[in-house]
Design a protein around this motif. Structure first.
Motif, PDB file in Angstrom:
ATOM      1  N   ARG A 156       0.923  -1.218  -0.394  1.00 34.96           N
ATOM      2  CA  ARG A 156       0.005   0.030   0.167  1.00 34.96           C
ATOM      3  C   ARG A 156       0.902   1.548   0.400  1.00 34.96           C
ATOM      4  O   ARG A 156       0.662   2.323  -0.827  1.00 34.96           O
ATOM      5  N   ARG A 157       1.956   1.021   1.183  1.00 36.51           N
ATOM      6  CA  ARG A 157       2.409   2.430   1.111  1.00 36.51           C
ATOM      7  C   ARG A 157       3.437   2.299  -0.829  1.00 36.51           C
ATOM      8  O   ARG A 157       3.556   3.730  -0.499  1.00 36.51           O
ATOM      9  N   PHE A 158       3.736   1.548  -1.223  1.00 35.47           N
ATOM     10  CA  PHE A 158       4.643   1.392  -2.817  1.00 35.47           C
ATOM     11  C   PHE A 158       3.713   2.173  -3.068  1.00 35.47           C
ATOM     12  O   PHE A 158       4.103   3.002  -4.598  1.00 35.47           O
ATOM     13  N   VAL A 159       2.671   1.701  -3.990  1.00 35.36           N
ATOM     14  CA  VAL A 159       1.298   2.551  -4.535  1.00 35.36           C
ATOM     15  C   VAL A 159       0.719   3.672  -4.163  1.00 35.36           C
ATOM     16  O   VAL A 159       1.330   4.529  -4.918  1.00 35.36           O
ATOM     17  N   THR A 160       0.907   4.288  -2.845  1.00 37.93           N
ATOM     18  CA  THR A 160       0.879   5.449  -2.755  1.00 37.93           C
ATOM     19  C   THR A 160       1.700   6.487  -2.981  1.00 37.93           C
ATOM     20  O   THR A 160       1.937   7.230  -3.500  1.00 37.93           O
ATOM     21  N   LYS A 161       3.506   6.223  -2.374  1.00 38.88           N
ATOM     22  CA  LYS A 161       4.516   7.128  -2.989  1.00 38.88           C
ATOM     23  C   LYS A 161       4.805   6.299  -4.139  1.00 38.88           C
ATOM     24  O   LYS A 161       5.357   7.857  -4.948  1.00 38.88           O
TER      25      LYS A 161
END
Length: 137
Positions: free
Chosen positions: A119-124
């Motif tokens: 989720r952090r990867f997609v957001t970033k």
């Protein structure tokens, strides 16, 4: 940005697992996104791009493990369909083995997509893709 959109559009279908084409489409998009990162790497600071590339690679590996088994199972089914029943039966153990391996690979894929890291990867990556000058080197 286009490949990230394809990843996100394919994700729900890949999660459902009913249609193997969603895993395929998501995998292709991750590969294209990685290729784009390599192609345009001269214009970005490595520190800004490398975390995205690592997460894309991890996503691609998990998608690839599922996709490779989907393809193998489809080829096995096609091959077996042209054989006499007793020969089809002989291939059933291989089919069962690959189905179990696919289920395990699929669980690993879902675990990754359900993780906070994903989720952090997609957001970033989303933020990176829409922020002019982000990561410029």
């Amino acid at each position: 940005r286009r490949e990230l959109t394809e990843i996100l559009l394919s994700e729900a279908g890949a999660r459902l697992g009913d249609d193997i084409e969603f895993v395929h489409d998501m995998r292709v998009a991750t590969r294209r996104a990685r290729a784009s990162a390599t192609l345009f790497s001269a214009w970005f600071a490595p520190k800004a791009v490398e975390p995205h590339r690592r997460a894309l690679r991890k996503t691609g590996r998990r998608l690839g493990a599922v996709r490779d088994l989907d393809v193998a199972l489809a080829k096995l089914r096609k091959y077996a369909s042209g054989l006499p029943a007793e020969d089809q039966q002989a291939l059933r153990a291989l089919d069962d083995h690959w189905r179990r391996a696919r289920r395990e690979a699929y669980v690993r894929l879902l675990d990754w997509m359900d993780s906070g890291d994903y989720r952090r990867f997609v957001t970033k990556l989303s933020r990176f893709c829409v922020t002019p000058g982000a990561g410029a080197g």
